[in-house]
Design an enzyme around this catalytic site. Structure first.
Site, PDB file in Angstrom:
ATOM      1  N   CYS A   2       0.869  -1.079  -0.091  1.00  7.90           N
ATOM      2  CA  CYS A   2      -0.119   0.009  -0.019  1.00  7.90           C
ATOM      3  C   CYS A   2       1.093   1.048  -0.102  1.00  7.90           C
ATOM      4  O   CYS A   2       1.820   1.154   0.435  1.00  7.90           O
ATOM      5  CB  CYS A   2      -0.767  -0.122   1.288  1.00  7.90           C
ATOM      6  SG  CYS A   2      -1.742  -1.429   1.438  1.00  7.90           S
ATOM      7  N   ARG A  27       3.949   1.240  -6.557  1.00 13.36           N
ATOM      8  CA  ARG A  27       4.174   0.180  -5.418  1.00 13.36           C
ATOM      9  C   ARG A  27       3.091  -0.890  -5.742  1.00 13.36           C
ATOM     10  O   ARG A  27       2.957  -1.985  -5.283  1.00 13.36           O
ATOM     11  CB  ARG A  27       3.745   0.996  -4.102  1.00 13.36           C
ATOM     12  CG  ARG A  27       4.880   1.755  -3.415  1.00 13.36           C
ATOM     13  CD  ARG A  27       4.517   2.474  -2.308  1.00 13.36           C
ATOM     14  NE  ARG A  27       4.506   1.741  -1.132  1.00 13.36           N
ATOM     15  CZ  ARG A  27       5.419   1.429  -0.229  1.00 13.36           C
ATOM     16  NH1 ARG A  27       6.558   2.062  -0.748  1.00 13.36           N
ATOM     17  NH2 ARG A  27       5.253   0.770   0.831  1.00 13.36           N
TER      18      ARG A  27
END
Ligand code: AGP
Length: 611
Positions: A2, A27
């Site tokens: 996250c 990410r």
């Protein structure tokens, strides 16, 4: 993983947060959201990309000087609007974003349900948020104190950012096991999973440590430990550029992901393997454990690197569970009209969870009555959703086209499933079971040890980069690793490479051997060791170059090799998680030496969603 962003200060918060979330897109994520304090707490969130979120709130009054934002990589609860962060507490007074996994969330959730709480999402985050609110209400204490008390009950990893409608201007943050950076500006503060969201505003940062809690106001940053003792923030001046942050300081995603493996294997085992207790907990397959145990046949279905993981798993399941295992290329299995008997167990292995051949293969098998288990990395992906049950590999987003950390995570999951089923069946002697659990727990450290020798492998790549062909040879559990090593070299450096069972050489391939042919042996100390050393001698006798992956301290194999790559001692069943590491590095450094695009090799896609 996250992405987390926060801001409090004199500027408009929303543009800073949205831009910061876009900086963190590398990410990997599947949903996103922001919470702003403007006359109360307002949360805007949805499944999908940041740009889609932006579009969905055009025209809304987004004026605020404080806010938090999140890009979610799903771990609990599939990607959806309701599972997206930020979450709001039952009272609506608190909003929170979270990166990590709360391992004991089920227990906390039950306690809250018993107190009358209900939940609007499937996430562990919403549970933690309401747990904090319950403590704040019950103890009539500050949010800061409630967070401190709550986190003492929590097991797992977290970074959390919270806002309280009753305390505009303040963000409370805490971390354990996931990264948190606080940017220090003039009368403003920035928060992020890494420095990329704040680099353009400030290069003065504080890295928050585990078990620390931050109270962040526009003109004040207070750092404390969970014992409520103040800590002097250590402000560092960053000299890193944005591009380097996305790769964690590594030159390429592939190298970053190779070096992430001690952590990703640990994350895969965490909350599942308890060697001290001698238990393996895999809630995702628990419901089908009996059927797997009683299956007449297990079929591993996958493609590419995931297929190699299935081949390792064949050896493991047959040895530990005494169940007949077949390994099928999904692309063949789906067209071959295979015999599928009711009660067969199909294990679909896939990093992306979207590989078309694998997806269709298991759809056909499911329609014919098979039980489908998914061993998948991307939560909520198609293969995960179509499976009856399964286990996520928790390797985090794999950006490099060449699959590396997903492979070792797949092996860790498959090994745990086989150990669990074999133990239930009574086909693993107790002593061997406990030995394997203890050794499995040590694998992350052994992976880290192996990675320390990367310079040796970089030199090898320079030495052999001009070869036109390679052979990769292994026996037993290391045979599939030989195949995987050959695939890595092929797809990254474009050098032709073939993997073979070492004993197969005499049935033809040995005709290829001459002084120009490097032969990579995966030859750790195992029951096949004497035999594979004979194979080395056969290659040496024909002037082939012998490059060997061997167990540290194995002088005999070293004496038969032109070059060696070392791994620590490990049980043969667990060895593939170690022996693959040098081969990943050999492929990476060879591709680099040849000037190839190691993150995006020609002709390849990260996820083959076409037939
Ligand atoms: C491996 O390095 C390749 N990128 C490729 O073989 C890959 O493993 C294969 O396409 C399967 O992908 P999946 O694991 O996402 O299903």
């Amino acid at each position: 993983m996250c992405g987390i962003v926060g801001y409090t200060g004199p500027r408009e918060a929303y543009p800073i947060i949205i831009k910061g979330l876009k900086r963190l897109e590398y990410r990997g994520y599947d949903s996103t959201g922001v919470a702003l304090q403007n006359g109360g707490l307002n949360v805007y969130k949805k499944k999908g990309k940041v740009a889609e979120l932006e579009e969905s709130i055009v025209g809304v009054n987004l004026h605020s000087h404080i806010g938090i934002g999140h890009t979610r990589w799903a771990t609990h609860g599939e990607p959806s609007d309701r599972n997206a962060h930020p979450h709001q507490s039952a009272s609506g007074q608190l909003a929170m974003i979270h990166n990590g996994i709360i391992e004991n969330y089920s227990q906390l959730k039950q306690e809250l349900i018993n107190k009358g709480y209900s939940f609007s999402s499937d996430t562990d985050t919403e549970v933690l948020l309401n747990f904090i609110e319950e403590i704040k209400k019950n103890n009539n204490c500050s949010l800061e104190e409630a967070v401190r008390v709550a986190l003492k009950r929590v097991t797992g990893a977290y970074v959390i950012l919270l806002m309280d409608a009753g305390d505009p201007g303040t963000i409370i943050a805490a971390r354990k096991g996931s990264p948190l950076v606080i940017g220090v500006g003039k009368g403003e503060h920035f928060l992020g999973s890494d420095a990329s969201p704040m680099l353009e505003y400030t290069k003065e940062v504080v890295y928050v440590n585990d078990y620390e809690l931050a109270i962040v106001k526009p003109d004040e940053l207070i750092l404390k430990n969970l014992g409520n003792e103040k800590i002097t923030p250590y402000i560092q001046k960053l000299d890193i550029e944005l591009a380097a942050i996305e790769k964690g300081g590594y030159d390429h995603f592939m190298l970053k992901e190779i070096f992430e493996q001690p952590r990703t294997v640990y994350d895969c085992l965490r909350g599942r393997l308890d060697a001290a207790e001698g238990t393996i907990t895999m809630s995702g397959i628990q419901q089908y454990a009996e059927q797997i145990m009683n299956a007449n046949r297990i079929v591993m279905v996958a493609c590419g690197t995931s297929w190699h993981a299935g081949l390792v798993a064949e050896y493991i399941f047959e040895e530990l569970c005494r169940i007949n295992v077949e390994v099928e290329y999904a692309s063949e299995f789906r067209y071959r009209n295979p015999v599928i008997n009711k009660g067969d167990v199909i294990i679909a292995i896939s990093q992306s969870g979207e590989t078309a051949d694998t997806l269709v293969a298991i759809e056909n098998a499911k329609n014919n009555g098979a039980i489908i288990l998914g061993v998948v990395n991307v939560v909520g992906s198609s293969i995960a959703r179509i499976s009856h049950a399964g286990a996520y590999t928790h390797a985090g987003p794999e950006i490099g086209v060449a699959s590396t950390k997903a492979f070792t995570a797949q092996l860790a999951v498959l090994t745990m499933i086989a150990l669990k089923i074999g133990y239930m069946k009574g086909t693993i002697p107790q002593k061997r079971y406990m030995q394997l659990l203890n050794e499995l727990q040590e694998i992350p450290e052994k992976v880290a040890w192996t990675l320390k020798h990367s310079d040796t492998i970089k030199a090898l790549a320079e030495k052999y980069k001009d070869a036109h062909d390679f052979l990769y040879l292994g026996r037993g559990y290391n045979f599939p690793v030989a195949l995987e090593g050959a695939l890595k070299l092929k797809e990254i450096s474009y050098i032709h490479a073939e993997g073979y069972p070492a004993a197969e050489m005499k049935h033809g391939p040995i005709a290829l051997v001459d002084e120009n042919l490097p032969v990579v042996f995966v030859a750790t100390k195992d029951p096949y060791h004497e035999k594979i050393m004979s194979n080395m001698q056969e290659i040496k006798a024909r002037k082939g170059k012998v490059i060997s992956v061997i167990t540290e301290g194995d002088e005999t194999s070293a004496s038969l090799s032109d070059d060696v790559m070392l791994v620590p001692e490990a049980d043969e069943i667990l060895a593939p998680m170690l022996t693959v590491i040098p081969l990943q590095l050999l492929a990476y450094y060879t591709g680099l030496a040849k000037g190839c695009d190691v993150d995006k090799p020609r002709n390849l896609a990260k996820s083959v969603t076409v037939e």
